[in-house]
Scaffold this active site. Sequence first.
Site, mmCIF file in Angstrom:
data_model
loop_
_atom_site.group_PDB
_atom_site.id
_atom_site.type_symbol
_atom_site.label_atom_id
_atom_site.label_comp_id
_atom_site.label_asym_id
_atom_site.label_seq_id
_atom_site.Cartn_x
_atom_site.Cartn_y
_atom_site.Cartn_z
ATOM 1 N N LYS A 45 70.091 52.942 14.531
ATOM 2 C CA LYS A 45 69.135 51.787 14.732
ATOM 3 C C LYS A 45 69.704 50.491 14.785
ATOM 4 C CE LYS A 45 65.039 49.827 14.111
ATOM 5 N NZ LYS A 45 63.975 49.773 15.282
ATOM 6 N N CYS A 128 64.810 43.080 21.862
ATOM 7 C CA CYS A 128 64.060 43.703 20.804
ATOM 8 C C CYS A 128 62.698 42.889 21.002
ATOM 9 C CB CYS A 128 64.370 43.177 19.422
ATOM 10 S SG CYS A 128 63.049 43.754 18.130
HETATM 11 C C1 DHB Z 1 62.687 47.181 17.452
HETATM 12 C C2 DHB Z 1 61.976 47.411 18.600
HETATM 13 C C3 DHB Z 1 63.097 47.502 19.965
HETATM 14 O O1 DHB Z 1 62.582 47.648 20.928
HETATM 15 C C4 DHB Z 1 64.184 47.089 19.689
HETATM 16 O O2 DHB Z 1 64.944 46.900 20.827
HETATM 17 C C5 DHB Z 1 64.915 46.636 18.466
HETATM 18 C C6 DHB Z 1 63.811 46.889 17.394
HETATM 19 C C7 DHB Z 1 61.732 47.460 16.279
HETATM 20 O O3 DHB Z 1 60.398 46.808 16.300
HETATM 21 O O4 DHB Z 1 61.952 47.811 15.204
#
Ligand code: DHB
Length: 310
Positions: A45, A128
Amino acid sequence: MTDLSTVIAGVTFPNGLMNASGALCVTQEELEALGASEAGAIVTKSMTPQARQGNPEPRYFSFTGGSINSMGLPNLGYPVYAKLIPSLRRFSKPVIASLAGLQPDDFLEGARALNEARPDLVEVNLSCPNIPGKPQIGYDFEESERLLEKLGDILTIPFGVKLPPYFDPIHHQKIAQVLQRVNIAFVTMINSVGNGLVVDPERERVVIKPKGGFGGLGGRIIKPVALANVRALWNIWGDRIPIIGTGGVENGVDVFEHILCGASAVQVGTVLVEEGCRVFARLARELAEILIRKGYGSLMACRGKLQEMS
Ligand code: DHB
């Protein structure tokens, strides 16, 4: 035997199928499940300096054709991932750390932590879309270059970028020039198509709570946007900078399409969330089937082979 292996930035992957950052890769248990699965790599993540709970729920919704999310970067924070990463290497597949931040200095702090943890690759997330008030860095070419230059001075591990979708050829040219100047090792594209809106007509309501219902789109509906972005950068670079294609991969044919467009590997988001880690064995089987039917001996043999019409 069909060879599904691939090489990205000098790192060998047992197969070119892996999770997209965000999908089932927040906790130690999830990361270990990816390790134990047929996935060709473990992608974490996107991480921030401190642990975060993320946005209020509901924040993920799937529908026919795709998904929308506004997770808000729920993650365990740099120090916890930095401690976890060395143990993830026991699964004998590459570990890719997705580096994010809420401001530029965060990324630099994260880079130092990752230098110690030593994942195989770092994927710098410039895209993001879900933090209220924070624009996607990848849409600001100067800011992207400044940040990547600084990261290049710090990181001792090969690093690539996770890009948002671009919708105009001049933007592909501009980001490609930036990435060449900073000597980027690889590119992952596309992140979700940011700030879409899904409506529940019966309830006359949005389907996720954060940001008034706006969120990043993934899954089948974004595949043509993803393929176009992979192809556009392949057309500029050819095999000089490897591309990890992501967006709309549901089956082996989708993987094949990404590879034809120029991807060296693919990531799987929405369908991984829907199906769980067994998706990788299915995709590997389906990809091998189509490669055999088409007479290709390996994944790499069909990379970039998409034909235009004369
Ligand atoms: C999140 C969503 C994304 O597309 C990303 O690249 C990083 C984080 C999120 O909402 O957690």
